[in-house]
Design a protein around this motif. Structure first.
Motif, PDB file in Angstrom:
ATOM      1  N   ARG A   2      10.549  -0.723  -9.559  1.00  0.00           N
ATOM      2  CA  ARG A   2       9.784  -1.078  -8.086  1.00  0.00           C
ATOM      3  C   ARG A   2       8.833  -1.738  -8.709  1.00  0.00           C
ATOM      4  NH1 ARG A   2       8.209   3.197  -3.903  1.00  0.00           N
ATOM      5  NH2 ARG A   2       7.350   4.027  -5.655  1.00  0.00           N
ATOM      6  N   SER A   5       2.167  -1.004  -7.795  1.00  0.00           N
ATOM      7  CA  SER A   5       1.489  -0.806  -6.545  1.00  0.00           C
ATOM      8  C   SER A   5       0.373  -1.808  -6.528  1.00  0.00           C
ATOM      9  CB  SER A   5       0.713   0.669  -6.613  1.00  0.00           C
ATOM     10  OG  SER A   5       1.615   1.559  -6.610  1.00  0.00           O
ATOM     11  N   PHE A   8       1.892  -5.178  -5.319  1.00  0.00           N
ATOM     12  CA  PHE A   8       2.401  -5.094  -4.093  1.00  0.00           C
ATOM     13  C   PHE A   8       1.350  -5.376  -3.062  1.00  0.00           C
ATOM     14  CE2 PHE A   8       3.082  -2.865  -0.002  1.00  0.00           C
ATOM     15  CZ  PHE A   8       4.214  -3.441   0.348  1.00  0.00           C
ATOM     16  N   LEU A  12       0.692  -8.291  -0.321  1.00  0.00           N
ATOM     17  CA  LEU A  12       0.278  -7.905   1.067  1.00  0.00           C
ATOM     18  C   LEU A  12      -1.040  -8.724   1.380  1.00  0.00           C
ATOM     19  CD1 LEU A  12       1.306  -6.390   3.569  1.00  0.00           C
ATOM     20  CD2 LEU A  12      -0.138  -4.281   2.409  1.00  0.00           C
ATOM     21  N   THR A  15      -0.547 -12.377   1.825  1.00  0.00           N
ATOM     22  CA  THR A  15       0.448 -12.637   2.925  1.00  0.00           C
ATOM     23  C   THR A  15      -0.566 -12.562   4.316  1.00  0.00           C
ATOM     24  OG1 THR A  15       2.159 -11.898   1.758  1.00  0.00           O
ATOM     25  CG2 THR A  15       2.513 -12.184   4.077  1.00  0.00           C
ATOM     26  N   ASP A  65      12.541  -2.425  -2.921  1.00  0.00           N
ATOM     27  CA  ASP A  65      11.579  -2.304  -1.846  1.00  0.00           C
ATOM     28  C   ASP A  65      10.611  -1.117  -1.775  1.00  0.00           C
ATOM     29  OD1 ASP A  65      12.711  -4.769  -0.927  1.00  0.00           O
ATOM     30  OD2 ASP A  65      14.295  -3.527   0.281  1.00  0.00           O
ATOM     31  N   ARG A  66       9.596  -1.333  -1.354  1.00  0.00           N
ATOM     32  CA  ARG A  66       8.400  -0.196  -0.830  1.00  0.00           C
ATOM     33  C   ARG A  66       8.697  -0.031   0.611  1.00  0.00           C
ATOM     34  NH1 ARG A  66       4.667   1.898  -4.106  1.00  0.00           N
ATOM     35  NH2 ARG A  66       4.578   1.014  -6.003  1.00  0.00           N
ATOM     36  N   ARG A  67       9.126   1.163   1.037  1.00  0.00           N
ATOM     37  CA  ARG A  67       9.289   1.286   2.634  1.00  0.00           C
ATOM     38  C   ARG A  67       8.358   2.414   2.986  1.00  0.00           C
ATOM     39  NH1 ARG A  67      14.883   0.039   3.799  1.00  0.00           N
ATOM     40  NH2 ARG A  67      15.870  -0.931   1.997  1.00  0.00           N
ATOM     41  N   PHE A  68       8.134   2.318   4.019  1.00  0.00           N
ATOM     42  CA  PHE A  68       7.036   2.847   4.805  1.00  0.00           C
ATOM     43  C   PHE A  68       7.418   3.543   6.174  1.00  0.00           C
ATOM     44  CE2 PHE A  68       5.049  -0.181   2.178  1.00  0.00           C
ATOM     45  CZ  PHE A  68       3.984   0.551   1.739  1.00  0.00           C
ATOM     46  N   LEU A 107       5.931  -7.912   7.005  1.00  0.00           N
ATOM     47  CA  LEU A 107       5.032  -7.703   5.866  1.00  0.00           C
ATOM     48  C   LEU A 107       5.581  -6.706   5.034  1.00  0.00           C
ATOM     49  CD1 LEU A 107       1.611  -7.773   7.718  1.00  0.00           C
ATOM     50  CD2 LEU A 107       2.839  -9.370   6.048  1.00  0.00           C
ATOM     51  N   PHE A 108       6.269  -5.538   5.361  1.00  0.00           N
ATOM     52  CA  PHE A 108       6.883  -4.490   4.664  1.00  0.00           C
ATOM     53  C   PHE A 108       7.943  -3.798   5.353  1.00  0.00           C
ATOM     54  CE2 PHE A 108       2.676  -3.219   6.708  1.00  0.00           C
ATOM     55  CZ  PHE A 108       3.245  -2.299   7.341  1.00  0.00           C
ATOM     56  N   VAL A 109       8.807  -2.911   4.833  1.00  0.00           N
ATOM     57  CA  VAL A 109       9.917  -2.467   5.527  1.00  0.00           C
ATOM     58  C   VAL A 109       9.382  -1.100   6.173  1.00  0.00           C
ATOM     59  CG1 VAL A 109      12.083  -1.531   5.177  1.00  0.00           C
ATOM     60  CG2 VAL A 109      11.474  -3.750   3.856  1.00  0.00           C
TER      61      VAL A 109
END
Length: 113
Positions: A2, A5, A8, A12, A15, A65-68, A107-109
């Protein structure tokens, strides 16, 4: 493997700025693998908080992917601060990124329950 941090968070922030929003690191965590929380602030004073999704929701294909997951939705700032204080006691190496942007689409998943 991954994305780190710090990388990422940097991507972010860039973006968000490129979309005309504002972003800042409210709390810097561990560079390599600190958990990332995202605090989205709205003009009406409410906030939405996203935290790392449980690893059980990440399949082998999405390992990069970082998932939230959404932890709080349109909550009072005090509620977000209280939840983050509890999370910080449990994990002092976490990141907290503040966003001021109308939409987070792309922006993120975000995992849906």
């Amino acid at each position: 493997m991954r994305l780190r941090s710090d990388m990422f968070v940097s991507a972010l922030i860039r973006t968000v700025f490129s979309r005309g929003g504002y972003a800042a690191v409210e709390r810097k965590g561990m560079d390599q693998a600190g958990a990332i929380f995202i605090r989205q602030r709205f003009r009406d004073g409410f906030e939405t908080l996203f935290g790392p999704a449980p690893q059980s929701l990440v399949d082998d294909e999405g390992a990069m992917d970082r998932r939230f997951e959404q932890r709080l939705d349109l909550a009072e700032p005090e509620d977000v601060a209280a939840l983050m204080a509890r999370e910080t006691k449990w994990d002092p190496d976490l990141w907290l990124v503040e966003l001021e942007i109308d939409t987070i689409d792309g922006l993120f998943v975000v995992e849906q329950p």
